[in-house]
Design an enzyme around this catalytic site. Structure first.
Site, PDB file in Angstrom:
ATOM      1  N   GLY A 161      57.215  51.866  37.238  1.00  0.00           N
ATOM      2  CA  GLY A 161      56.448  51.424  36.076  1.00  0.00           C
ATOM      3  C   GLY A 161      56.582  49.937  35.823  1.00  0.00           C
ATOM      4  N   THR A 162      57.452  49.593  34.886  1.00  0.00           N
ATOM      5  CA  THR A 162      57.607  48.205  34.443  1.00  0.00           C
ATOM      6  C   THR A 162      57.805  47.226  35.600  1.00  0.00           C
ATOM      7  OG1 THR A 162      58.483  49.022  32.362  1.00  0.00           O
ATOM      8  CG2 THR A 162      59.051  46.765  32.925  1.00  0.00           C
ATOM      9  N   ASN A 216      58.908  59.147  29.506  1.00  0.00           N
ATOM     10  CA  ASN A 216      58.029  58.188  28.871  1.00  0.00           C
ATOM     11  C   ASN A 216      58.935  57.160  28.179  1.00  0.00           C
ATOM     12  OD1 ASN A 216      55.728  56.958  27.716  1.00  0.00           O
ATOM     13  ND2 ASN A 216      54.706  58.956  27.571  1.00  0.00           N
ATOM     14  N   GLY A 254      62.816  52.734  34.818  1.00  0.00           N
ATOM     15  CA  GLY A 254      63.665  51.632  35.294  1.00  0.00           C
ATOM     16  C   GLY A 254      63.810  51.511  36.793  1.00  0.00           C
ATOM     17  N   LYS A 271      53.864  65.322  30.782  1.00  0.00           N
ATOM     18  CA  LYS A 271      54.739  64.139  30.739  1.00  0.00           C
ATOM     19  C   LYS A 271      55.652  64.220  29.528  1.00  0.00           C
ATOM     20  CE  LYS A 271      54.926  59.220  31.283  1.00  0.00           C
ATOM     21  NZ  LYS A 271      54.208  58.019  31.672  1.00  0.00           N
ATOM     22  N   LEU A 282      47.751  52.301  23.628  1.00  0.00           N
ATOM     23  CA  LEU A 282      46.816  53.097  24.428  1.00  0.00           C
ATOM     24  C   LEU A 282      45.348  52.677  24.307  1.00  0.00           C
ATOM     25  CD1 LEU A 282      48.418  56.604  23.722  1.00  0.00           C
ATOM     26  CD2 LEU A 282      48.843  55.121  25.688  1.00  0.00           C
ATOM     27  N   CYS A 297      52.321  61.957  21.476  1.00  0.00           N
ATOM     28  CA  CYS A 297      51.729  61.627  20.178  1.00  0.00           C
ATOM     29  C   CYS A 297      51.710  62.864  19.285  1.00  0.00           C
ATOM     30  CB  CYS A 297      50.308  61.122  20.370  1.00  0.00           C
ATOM     31  SG  CYS A 297      49.202  62.435  20.815  1.00  0.00           S
ATOM     32  N   ASN A 350      45.566  60.713  33.564  1.00  0.00           N
ATOM     33  CA  ASN A 350      46.478  60.938  32.440  1.00  0.00           C
ATOM     34  C   ASN A 350      45.638  60.994  31.161  1.00  0.00           C
ATOM     35  OD1 ASN A 350      48.029  59.912  30.068  1.00  0.00           O
ATOM     36  ND2 ASN A 350      49.738  59.793  31.499  1.00  0.00           N
ATOM     37  N   LYS A 358      45.825  55.037  33.503  1.00  0.00           N
ATOM     38  CA  LYS A 358      46.301  54.833  32.141  1.00  0.00           C
ATOM     39  C   LYS A 358      45.758  55.987  31.291  1.00  0.00           C
ATOM     40  CE  LYS A 358      46.703  51.455  28.548  1.00  0.00           C
ATOM     41  NZ  LYS A 358      48.111  51.857  28.416  1.00  0.00           N
TER      42      LYS A 358
HETATM   43  C1  LIG Z   1      52.954  48.426  29.301  1.00  0.00           C
HETATM   44  C2  LIG Z   1      53.141  49.904  29.445  1.00  0.00           C
HETATM   45  C3  LIG Z   1      52.050  50.746  29.245  1.00  0.00           C
HETATM   46  C4  LIG Z   1      52.208  52.142  29.364  1.00  0.00           C
HETATM   47  N1  LIG Z   1      51.124  52.947  29.172  1.00  0.00           N
HETATM   48  C5  LIG Z   1      51.271  54.292  29.315  1.00  0.00           C
HETATM   49  C6  LIG Z   1      50.139  55.148  29.190  1.00  0.00           C
HETATM   50  O1  LIG Z   1      48.998  54.707  28.999  1.00  0.00           O
HETATM   51  N2  LIG Z   1      50.354  56.490  29.290  1.00  0.00           N
HETATM   52  C7  LIG Z   1      51.595  57.033  29.562  1.00  0.00           C
HETATM   53  O2  LIG Z   1      51.719  58.261  29.667  1.00  0.00           O
HETATM   54  N3  LIG Z   1      52.677  56.229  29.721  1.00  0.00           N
HETATM   55  C8  LIG Z   1      52.540  54.879  29.603  1.00  0.00           C
HETATM   56  N4  LIG Z   1      53.632  54.069  29.786  1.00  0.00           N
HETATM   57  C9  LIG Z   1      54.955  54.663  30.123  1.00  0.00           C
HETATM   58  C10 LIG Z   1      55.227  54.589  31.621  1.00  0.00           C
HETATM   59  O3  LIG Z   1      54.272  55.356  32.349  1.00  0.00           O
HETATM   60  C11 LIG Z   1      56.662  55.095  31.968  1.00  0.00           C
HETATM   61  O4  LIG Z   1      56.763  56.442  31.540  1.00  0.00           O
HETATM   62  C12 LIG Z   1      57.764  54.300  31.302  1.00  0.00           C
HETATM   63  O5  LIG Z   1      57.428  52.928  31.204  1.00  0.00           O
HETATM   64  C13 LIG Z   1      59.115  54.437  32.034  1.00  0.00           C
HETATM   65  O6  LIG Z   1      59.059  53.910  33.342  1.00  0.00           O
HETATM   66  P1  LIG Z   1      59.492  52.369  33.707  1.00  0.00           P
HETATM   67  O7  LIG Z   1      60.823  52.124  33.038  1.00  0.00           O
HETATM   68  O8  LIG Z   1      59.568  52.328  35.196  1.00  0.00           O
HETATM   69  O9  LIG Z   1      58.424  51.477  33.151  1.00  0.00           O
HETATM   70  C14 LIG Z   1      53.492  52.680  29.688  1.00  0.00           C
HETATM   71  C15 LIG Z   1      54.583  51.810  29.889  1.00  0.00           C
HETATM   72  C16 LIG Z   1      54.419  50.451  29.776  1.00  0.00           C
HETATM   73  C17 LIG Z   1      55.607  49.547  30.011  1.00  0.00           C
END
Ligand SMILES: Cc1cc2nc3c(=O)[nH]c(=O)nc-3n(C[C@H](O)[C@H](O)[C@H](O)COP(=O)(O)O)c2cc1C
Length: 312
Positions: A278-279, A200, A257, A173, A82, A139, A108, A54
């Site tokens: 991710g999700t 992201n 996704g 990223k 974050l 950010c 990261n 994270k």
């Molecule tokens: C609950 C949650 C927390 C996330 N935390 C971070 C993070 O700390 N740093 C980061 O670069 N991306 C973070 N992301 C973004 C994911 O790494 C990813 O880029 C994004 O969710 C798209 O992928 P997905 O659709 O498979 O989730 C987070 C996403 C989710 C859903």
């Protein structure tokens, strides 16, 4: 350059050997909590080819006030904000446990100024347990007001400061919340990034279901807005990976996704070298392993169904 467990892999990504092309998306799989739940079985069958932490910031962060999640028909909006222990807390509490994982470790990081990002990069540059760094540039730079990954000039200036601080691979990223992510990727390539990852989350908002009429309508999430992820963003990830691949030669980590091997195969076909889950890991903590198995099965089936001339 390799983290623990490197050296037995079949894929080379920025000089790091990986056993397969599926990694986790930052912030969506807590390996320390998973180890508590699954015990050493997690280490024996780790679901990802590399582990991406994270986001770590210089100072500790509480994150946003609740509520932090809103479920969508096709995914979720998160406004986690974050939260993390900060650099010193990460080094003391998390790194020793993460260094035990049987796969290379990608840290990261995010800073609110170029100097903060440089400090994070410099610190991790010294550590053998860290195989690569991913820069979360979604950010704003508090000094310029520009989102570091939404503007090619801002990205170039950031890399000019941080690139000389490490020889470890730097993965930038990309944020999808910009008109032309491919322009940012091209700036990243020209200014020394080793790879890019995308996408992201996309900015989104949900209204409090109890008060959704003017004049008192208000956002549901404590942070006001949040980031949309999951199946809803898959088509956006696909087009952005495709467009970035058309502009740069850098290795790409594609995400957005991915739920099934087929979705991972699509991102690879669009130009990604690795795929992140991710999700989907929130629904199925073993999704990484499943997606990688399905991807292998999909590749075998596709090879079988190809005309012989193409197969040869
Ligand atoms: C609950 C949650 C927390 C996330 N935390 C971070 C993070 O700390 N740093 C980061 O670069 N991306 C973070 N992301 C973004 C994911 O790494 C990813 O880029 C994004 O969710 C798209 O992928 P997905 O659709 O498979 O989730 C987070 C996403 C989710 C859903």
């Amino acid at each position: 350059m390799l983290g623990a467990g490197g050296g037995r892999g079949v894929i080379s990504f920025c000089g790091i050997e990986l056993a397969h092309p599926v990694v986790n998306a930052s912030g969506t799989f807590d390996a320390i909590a998973a180890r508590r739940v699954f015990g050493d079985a997690l280490l024996e069958e780790f679901p990802f080819a590399a582990f991406v932490t994270k986001t770590v910031t210089v100072e500790p962060r509480q994150g946003n006030p609740p509520p932090r999640l809103w479920e969508l028909a096709g995914g979720m909006i998160n406004s986690i904000g974050l939260p993390n222990k900060g650099l010193a807390g990460f080094l003391r509490h998390d790194l020793p446990e993460l260094a035990d994982l049987p796969v290379p470790l990608v840290v990261n990081v995010m800073g609110f100024t170029r100097e903060e990002v440089a400090r994070l990069v410099e610190t991790f540059a010294e550590l053998d347990a860290v195989a690569a760094l991913e820069l979360n540039v979604s950010c704003p730079n508090v000094k310029t007001g520009l989102v570091m990954g939404a503007d090619p000039g801002e990205t170039a200036a950031l890399l000019d400061v941080v690139r000389p601080r490490t020889t470890k691979p730097l993965i930038l990223k990309l944020t999808p919340n910009t008109a032309a992510p491919a322009d940012v990727a091209a700036a990243a390539e020209a200014h020394g990034a080793d790879a890019v990852s995308l996408i992201n989350t996309l900015r989104g908002m949900a209204l409090d279901p109890d008060v959704r009429f003017q004049p008192s309508a208000r956002p549901w999430l404590g942070g006001g807005t949040g980031g949309v992820s999951g199946p809803a963003v898959r088509a956006i990830a696909l087009v952005q990976v495709h467009e970035v691949r058309a502009r740069v030669r850098l290795p790409i980590v594609g995400m957005g996704g991915v739920q099934r091997g087929r979705h991972a195969a699509d991102l690879l076909a669009a130009g990604a070298d690795l795929v992140a889950v991710g999700t989907e890991s929130f629904r199925d903590p073993r999704a990484g392993e499943r997606v990688s198995r399905e991807l292998r099965e999909h590749a075998a089936k596709t090879a079988l169904s190809r005309p012989p001339a193409v197969r040869a």
